[in-house]
Design a protein around this motif. Structure first.
Motif, mmCIF file in Angstrom:
data_model
loop_
_atom_site.group_PDB
_atom_site.id
_atom_site.type_symbol
_atom_site.label_atom_id
_atom_site.label_comp_id
_atom_site.label_asym_id
_atom_site.label_seq_id
_atom_site.Cartn_x
_atom_site.Cartn_y
_atom_site.Cartn_z
ATOM 1 N N ASP A 88 0.692 -1.284 0.023
ATOM 2 C CA ASP A 88 0.114 0.035 0.032
ATOM 3 C C ASP A 88 0.862 1.406 0.093
ATOM 4 O O ASP A 88 0.465 2.289 0.365
ATOM 5 N N ASP A 104 1.494 3.148 -2.527
ATOM 6 C CA ASP A 104 1.046 4.313 -3.071
ATOM 7 C C ASP A 104 -0.154 5.305 -2.514
ATOM 8 O O ASP A 104 -0.053 6.429 -2.436
ATOM 9 N N PHE A 105 -0.869 4.266 -1.943
ATOM 10 C CA PHE A 105 -2.147 5.075 -1.051
ATOM 11 C C PHE A 105 -1.411 5.883 0.100
ATOM 12 O O PHE A 105 -1.831 6.865 0.272
ATOM 13 N N GLN A 143 0.375 8.948 -1.363
ATOM 14 C CA GLN A 143 -0.739 10.029 -1.822
ATOM 15 C C GLN A 143 -1.552 10.961 -0.757
ATOM 16 O O GLN A 143 -1.517 12.027 -0.646
ATOM 17 N N GLN A 177 -7.257 0.812 6.563
ATOM 18 C CA GLN A 177 -7.611 1.596 5.279
ATOM 19 C C GLN A 177 -8.986 1.676 5.303
ATOM 20 O O GLN A 177 -9.709 0.521 5.488
ATOM 21 N N ARG A 226 -12.321 3.138 3.147
ATOM 22 C CA ARG A 226 -12.750 3.323 1.593
ATOM 23 C C ARG A 226 -14.330 3.832 1.972
ATOM 24 O O ARG A 226 -15.265 3.282 2.701
ATOM 25 N N SER A 257 -12.101 4.680 -3.894
ATOM 26 C CA SER A 257 -10.711 4.648 -3.750
ATOM 27 C C SER A 257 -10.741 5.028 -2.191
ATOM 28 O O SER A 257 -11.615 5.777 -1.383
ATOM 29 N N PRO A 258 -9.610 4.472 -1.383
ATOM 30 C CA PRO A 258 -9.252 4.827 0.021
ATOM 31 C C PRO A 258 -9.256 6.461 0.325
ATOM 32 O O PRO A 258 -8.652 6.885 -0.581
ATOM 33 N N TRP A 283 -7.009 6.321 6.967
ATOM 34 C CA TRP A 283 -6.856 5.031 7.686
ATOM 35 C C TRP A 283 -7.014 5.223 9.005
ATOM 36 O O TRP A 283 -7.246 6.593 9.567
ATOM 37 N N SER A 293 -8.147 12.031 4.077
ATOM 38 C CA SER A 293 -7.897 12.927 2.957
ATOM 39 C C SER A 293 -8.880 14.193 2.992
ATOM 40 O O SER A 293 -9.982 14.038 3.708
#
Length: 178
Positions: free
Chosen positions: A19, A21-22, A25, A69, A71, A76-77, A80, A105
């Motif tokens: 994970d 990349d997640f 980002q 994670q 969602r 998309s996630p 967390w 996010s």
């Protein structure tokens, strides 16, 4: 492995070594990182060489420890929920008191997602016999402190939290279920 039931809008799975990349980002928004490191974006190297090894050090799928994670509606996630023994890296580890943390996010801030996700994780851990939960935040991080209150946590104490990557004065909030 501990299972966290999906809610009407949220789904959960433990973060794995795949994970990167997640996690990268999520940490590219300076507002997201404001109360973590003063707003500095995390580099890919820091994710790979510091963050992921730390997550893997406390991950235990059977006990539900790790980063869960989150969602929204299986898209998309968006963030967390952290679960680990309180003081895991500070030398004062307490396996009977699980630390909860969160990072989401900015696109989902103010929608109750952090609270809903943390409550779902707490419920699964309560069903698994855990009765005490704590969370830490900088005193100025009122949004996280508000989530702590919504989780039933109350102020416990202030302390200097120090480990290899974090050294700050934090507020500790705790709740115990009987």
């Amino acid at each position: 492995m501990l299972h966290i039931a999906d809610s009407q809008r949220l789904s959960f799975r433990l973060v794995t070594a795949d994970d990167h990349d997640f996690l990268f980002q999520l940490d590219q928004d300076e507002a997201v990182m404001r109360y973590i490191n003063g707003g500095k974006k995390t580099s890919r190297q820091e994710i790979d060489e510091v963050f992921m090894p730390r997550v893997m050090a406390f991950s235990n799928p059977q006990k539900g420890w790790g980063l869960w994670q989150v969602r929204v509606n299986t898209r998309s996630p968006v963030g967390w929920i952290l679960v680990r023994p309180m003081g895991f890296f500070s030398g004062n580890r307490d396996d009977s008191n699980l630390e909860l943390g969160w990072r989401f996010s900015r696109a989902v801030w103010g929608q109750g997602i952090a609270t809903e996700a943390a409550k779902a994780v707490m419920q699964a851990l309560l069903a698994n016999g855990i009765t005490q939960f704590s969370a830490i935040a900088l005193k100025s991080n009122t949004a996280s402190i508000n989530v702590m209150g919504k989780l039933g946590m109350s102020f416990s104490h202030s302390e200097r939290y120090q480990d290899a990557v974090f050294d700050e004065q934090v507020e500790v909030y705790t709740v115990r279920h009987n």
